[in-house]
Design an enzyme around this catalytic site. Structure first.
Site, PDB file in Angstrom:
ATOM      1  N   ILE A  71      33.794  66.495 -36.743  1.00 20.56           N
ATOM      2  CA  ILE A  71      32.503  66.568 -36.335  1.00 20.56           C
ATOM      3  C   ILE A  71      31.589  66.341 -37.462  1.00 20.56           C
ATOM      4  O   ILE A  71      31.730  67.225 -38.576  1.00 20.56           O
ATOM      5  CB  ILE A  71      32.309  67.658 -35.637  1.00 20.56           C
ATOM      6  N   THR A  72      30.442  65.716 -37.758  1.00 18.97           N
ATOM      7  CA  THR A  72      29.448  65.551 -38.733  1.00 18.97           C
ATOM      8  C   THR A  72      28.270  66.386 -38.165  1.00 18.97           C
ATOM      9  O   THR A  72      28.224  66.440 -36.835  1.00 18.97           O
ATOM     10  CB  THR A  72      28.806  64.249 -38.882  1.00 18.97           C
ATOM     11  N   GLY A  73      27.312  66.992 -38.837  1.00 17.95           N
ATOM     12  CA  GLY A  73      26.240  67.743 -38.817  1.00 17.95           C
ATOM     13  C   GLY A  73      26.391  68.888 -37.975  1.00 17.95           C
ATOM     14  O   GLY A  73      25.810  69.391 -36.995  1.00 17.95           O
ATOM     15  N   ALA A  74      27.594  69.857 -38.172  1.00 22.69           N
ATOM     16  CA  ALA A  74      27.775  70.934 -37.389  1.00 22.69           C
ATOM     17  C   ALA A  74      27.491  72.124 -37.994  1.00 22.69           C
ATOM     18  O   ALA A  74      27.369  73.311 -37.642  1.00 22.69           O
ATOM     19  CB  ALA A  74      29.401  71.127 -37.326  1.00 22.69           C
ATOM     20  N   SER A  81      24.197  73.176 -38.438  1.00 22.06           N
ATOM     21  CA  SER A  81      22.925  73.347 -38.044  1.00 22.06           C
ATOM     22  C   SER A  81      22.632  73.010 -36.588  1.00 22.06           C
ATOM     23  O   SER A  81      23.425  71.786 -36.194  1.00 22.06           O
ATOM     24  CB  SER A  81      21.815  72.715 -38.854  1.00 22.06           C
ATOM     25  N   GLY A  82      21.717  73.243 -35.639  1.00 24.71           N
ATOM     26  CA  GLY A  82      21.219  72.816 -34.672  1.00 24.71           C
ATOM     27  C   GLY A  82      22.459  72.578 -33.487  1.00 24.71           C
ATOM     28  O   GLY A  82      23.159  73.323 -33.196  1.00 24.71           O
ATOM     29  N   TYR A 130      13.229  55.769 -36.931  1.00 29.15           N
ATOM     30  CA  TYR A 130      14.202  56.834 -36.596  1.00 29.15           C
ATOM     31  C   TYR A 130      14.625  56.219 -35.153  1.00 29.15           C
ATOM     32  O   TYR A 130      15.568  55.976 -34.798  1.00 29.15           O
ATOM     33  CB  TYR A 130      13.473  57.943 -36.328  1.00 29.15           C
TER      34      TYR A 130
HETATM   35  N1  LIG Z   1      16.249  68.111 -32.031  1.00 28.77           N
HETATM   36  C1  LIG Z   1      15.939  67.133 -31.131  1.00 28.77           C
HETATM   37  O1  LIG Z   1      14.956  67.265 -30.508  1.00 28.77           O
HETATM   38  C2  LIG Z   1      17.148  65.848 -31.187  1.00 28.77           C
HETATM   39  C3  LIG Z   1      16.467  65.150 -29.972  1.00 28.77           C
HETATM   40  C4  LIG Z   1      17.349  63.856 -29.856  1.00 28.77           C
HETATM   41  C5  LIG Z   1      18.365  63.758 -30.935  1.00 28.77           C
HETATM   42  N2  LIG Z   1      18.760  64.453 -31.871  1.00 28.77           N
HETATM   43  C6  LIG Z   1      19.899  64.016 -32.710  1.00 28.77           C
HETATM   44  O2  LIG Z   1      20.597  65.306 -32.791  1.00 28.77           O
HETATM   45  C7  LIG Z   1      21.443  65.100 -33.922  1.00 28.77           C
HETATM   46  C8  LIG Z   1      21.326  66.571 -34.475  1.00 28.77           C
HETATM   47  O3  LIG Z   1      20.158  66.937 -34.886  1.00 28.77           O
HETATM   48  P1  LIG Z   1      19.664  68.368 -34.687  1.00 28.77           P
HETATM   49  O4  LIG Z   1      18.486  68.323 -33.860  1.00 28.77           O
HETATM   50  O5  LIG Z   1      20.717  69.542 -34.396  1.00 28.77           O
HETATM   51  O6  LIG Z   1      19.037  68.683 -36.362  1.00 28.77           O
HETATM   52  P2  LIG Z   1      19.509  69.843 -37.333  1.00 28.77           P
HETATM   53  O7  LIG Z   1      19.192  71.334 -37.089  1.00 28.77           O
HETATM   54  O8  LIG Z   1      18.538  69.234 -38.554  1.00 28.77           O
HETATM   55  O9  LIG Z   1      20.880  69.088 -37.745  1.00 28.77           O
HETATM   56  C9  LIG Z   1      21.328  68.180 -38.444  1.00 28.77           C
HETATM   57  C10 LIG Z   1      22.638  68.227 -38.964  1.00 28.77           C
HETATM   58  O10 LIG Z   1      22.777  66.876 -39.666  1.00 28.77           O
HETATM   59  C11 LIG Z   1      23.222  67.271 -41.123  1.00 28.77           C
HETATM   60  N3  LIG Z   1      22.700  66.192 -41.915  1.00 28.77           N
HETATM   61  C12 LIG Z   1      21.587  65.621 -42.085  1.00 28.77           C
HETATM   62  N4  LIG Z   1      21.412  64.853 -42.947  1.00 28.77           N
HETATM   63  C13 LIG Z   1      22.764  64.755 -43.563  1.00 28.77           C
HETATM   64  C14 LIG Z   1      23.308  63.870 -44.790  1.00 28.77           C
HETATM   65  N5  LIG Z   1      22.509  63.020 -45.449  1.00 28.77           N
HETATM   66  N6  LIG Z   1      24.596  64.020 -44.938  1.00 28.77           N
HETATM   67  C15 LIG Z   1      25.332  65.206 -43.994  1.00 28.77           C
HETATM   68  N7  LIG Z   1      24.806  65.650 -43.107  1.00 28.77           N
HETATM   69  C16 LIG Z   1      23.568  65.642 -42.791  1.00 28.77           C
HETATM   70  C17 LIG Z   1      22.654  68.677 -41.342  1.00 28.77           C
HETATM   71  O11 LIG Z   1      23.399  69.154 -42.164  1.00 28.77           O
HETATM   72  P3  LIG Z   1      22.629  70.213 -43.081  1.00 28.77           P
HETATM   73  O12 LIG Z   1      22.783  71.560 -42.480  1.00 28.77           O
HETATM   74  O13 LIG Z   1      23.178  70.417 -44.565  1.00 28.77           O
HETATM   75  O14 LIG Z   1      21.037  69.990 -43.282  1.00 28.77           O
HETATM   76  C18 LIG Z   1      22.772  69.262 -39.829  1.00 28.77           C
HETATM   77  O15 LIG Z   1      24.212  69.880 -40.021  1.00 28.77           O
HETATM   78  C19 LIG Z   1      20.698  64.191 -34.928  1.00 28.77           C
HETATM   79  O16 LIG Z   1      21.427  63.033 -34.766  1.00 28.77           O
HETATM   80  C20 LIG Z   1      19.407  63.862 -34.235  1.00 28.77           C
HETATM   81  O17 LIG Z   1      18.946  62.649 -34.205  1.00 28.77           O
HETATM   82  C21 LIG Z   1      17.886  65.600 -32.022  1.00 28.77           C
END
Ligand SMILES: NC(=O)c1ccc[n+]([C@@H]2O[C@H](COP(=O)([O-])OP(=O)(O)OC[C@H]3O[C@@H](n4cnc5c(N)ncnc54)[C@H](OP(=O)(O)O)[C@@H]3O)[C@@H](O)[C@H]2O)c1
Length: 311
Positions: free
Chosen positions: A20-23, A25-26, A187
């Site tokens: 899993i990537t992006g784990a 945060s959030g 985006y």
């Molecule tokens: N939040 C919303 O309302 C929403 C709605 C629709 C879709 N999404 C999608 O949901 C997904 C997760 O986002 P989230 O809302 O949970 O945001 P988030 O809290 O900012 O989490 C983003 C995650 O992605 C990682 N990340 C960002 N840039 C990176 C990079 N260059 N290399 C490696 N890891 C990276 C972050 O790592 P760090 O911890 O190191 O920053 C973090 O683990 C995204 O694909 C976003 O487009 C979100």
């Protein structure tokens, strides 16, 4: 969707290995917790070594030391990092049951990656494309594996599809287009690419036993957009009362990972644990095929020795 989501702890993913990537945060963080509680082993791909270690320790504590969590370090904007992490995964992990492409971001100001590619596109689309391609043989060899990618309702902003004449977003990030929200459109294009990629991947994987799915988590209160300055932070804060919790945002992801394959359609776009119809642009097969070709060029998959081209 319920306001209170409590992930149950039934061991529906016992022994499954999930990359899993992006784990850190959030949505991904909430998903990681739910997945280990269901018995999954995790391979976390993170850009921050310290955040990955913290998460690994927390998941260990939560499961009385039972959870197997491996950390792999890669900035998803760096193709060199992704290649290194993928090689390490292939070296250490004999079987991959799920690959979850969840890391995502948005750059309000134009920035180029170390590979000279626009950052929102590099992280949100090319990163998942390259990581998936590099792990694909292992996923296929593992049997009924799944590839799950976090897309967004925001894909609908890109009504005209991917602008193949502006692959680095030069037009979107300059002049009037920039003032009118070109970064949001960028985006939107990257999240549209997640859906087109999933659909094309599903077509190419037909008959292998591996399936591909993507989903919209809804509007979720996370750290998303927090690096983009005061106005972006203010906008996110204003939307917080209308947002879901990360646990709610992760619900469809976890459901896609654990549900019986009989309930799922390969290539499908999901929200709230239901198959949805994405935008017209997201159903453009010719666009998906062209995106695949362009993505291969942008990641050097055609040129790199030893890299398998998916037919
Ligand atoms: N939040 C919303 O309302 C929403 C709605 C629709 C879709 N999404 C999608 O949901 C997904 C997760 O986002 P989230 O809302 O949970 O945001 P988030 O809290 O900012 O989490 C983003 C995650 O992605 C990682 N990340 C960002 N840039 C990176 C990079 N260059 N290399 C490696 N890891 C990276 C972050 O790592 P760090 O911890 O190191 O920053 C973090 O683990 C995204 O694909 C976003 O487009 C979100």
């Amino acid at each position: 969707m319920n306001n209170t989501v409590r992930f149950n702890n039934s061991r529906t993913l016992e022994g499954k290995y999930i990359v899993i990537t992006g784990a850190t945060s959030g949505i991904g963080y909430a998903a990681a917790k739910a997945l280990v509680l269901r018995g999954a082993k995790l391979g976390i791909v993170a850009r921050s070594r310290s955040k990955a270690a913290e998460l690994s320790a927390e998941l260990g504590k939560m499961t009385n030391g039972e959870a197997q969590v491996d950390c792999f370090i890669a900035d998803m904007s760096s193709q060199q990092d992704i290649r290194r992490a993928a090689a390490e995964i292939l070296n250490r992990v004999p079987r991959i049951d799920r690959l979850i492409n969840n890391a995502g971001t948005m750059f309000v100001k134009k920035k180029l990656s170390e590979d000279g590619l626009e950052m929102t596109w590099a992280v949100n689309h090319l990163g998942p494309f390259l990581l998936t391609s590099l792990l694909l043989d292992r996923l296929i060899a593992s049997g009924d594996a799944r590839i799950i990618t976090t897309s967004s309702h925001g894909h609908k902003m890109a009504r005209r599809g991917i602008d193949f004449n502006d692959m680095n977003g030069d037009r979107l990030y300059s002049g009037l287009k920039a003032l009118l929200g070109g970064a949001n459109l960028r985006y939107g294009q990257s999240k549209l690419a997640n859906i087109l990629f999933t659909a094309e991947l599903a077509r190419r994987l037909n008959g292998t036993g591996v399936t591909a799915h993507c989903f919209d988590p809804g509007l979720v209160a996370t750290n998303f957009n927090q690096d983009n300055g005061g106005l972006a932070r203010l906008t996110m804060a204003c939307m917080k009362p209308f947002s879901r919790t990360p646990e709610q945002g992760a619900q469809t992801l976890v459901w896609l990972a654990e549900s019986s394959e009989l309930l799922l359609k390969s290539g499908g776009y999901y929200a709230d644990m239901k198959l949805q119809t994405p935008s017209n642009a997201a159903r453009d097969e010719a666009g998906a095929s062209r995106l695949w070709q362009v993505s291969e060029e942008q990641t050097g998959l055609l040129a790199g020795p030893g890299l398998r081209r998916i037919q």
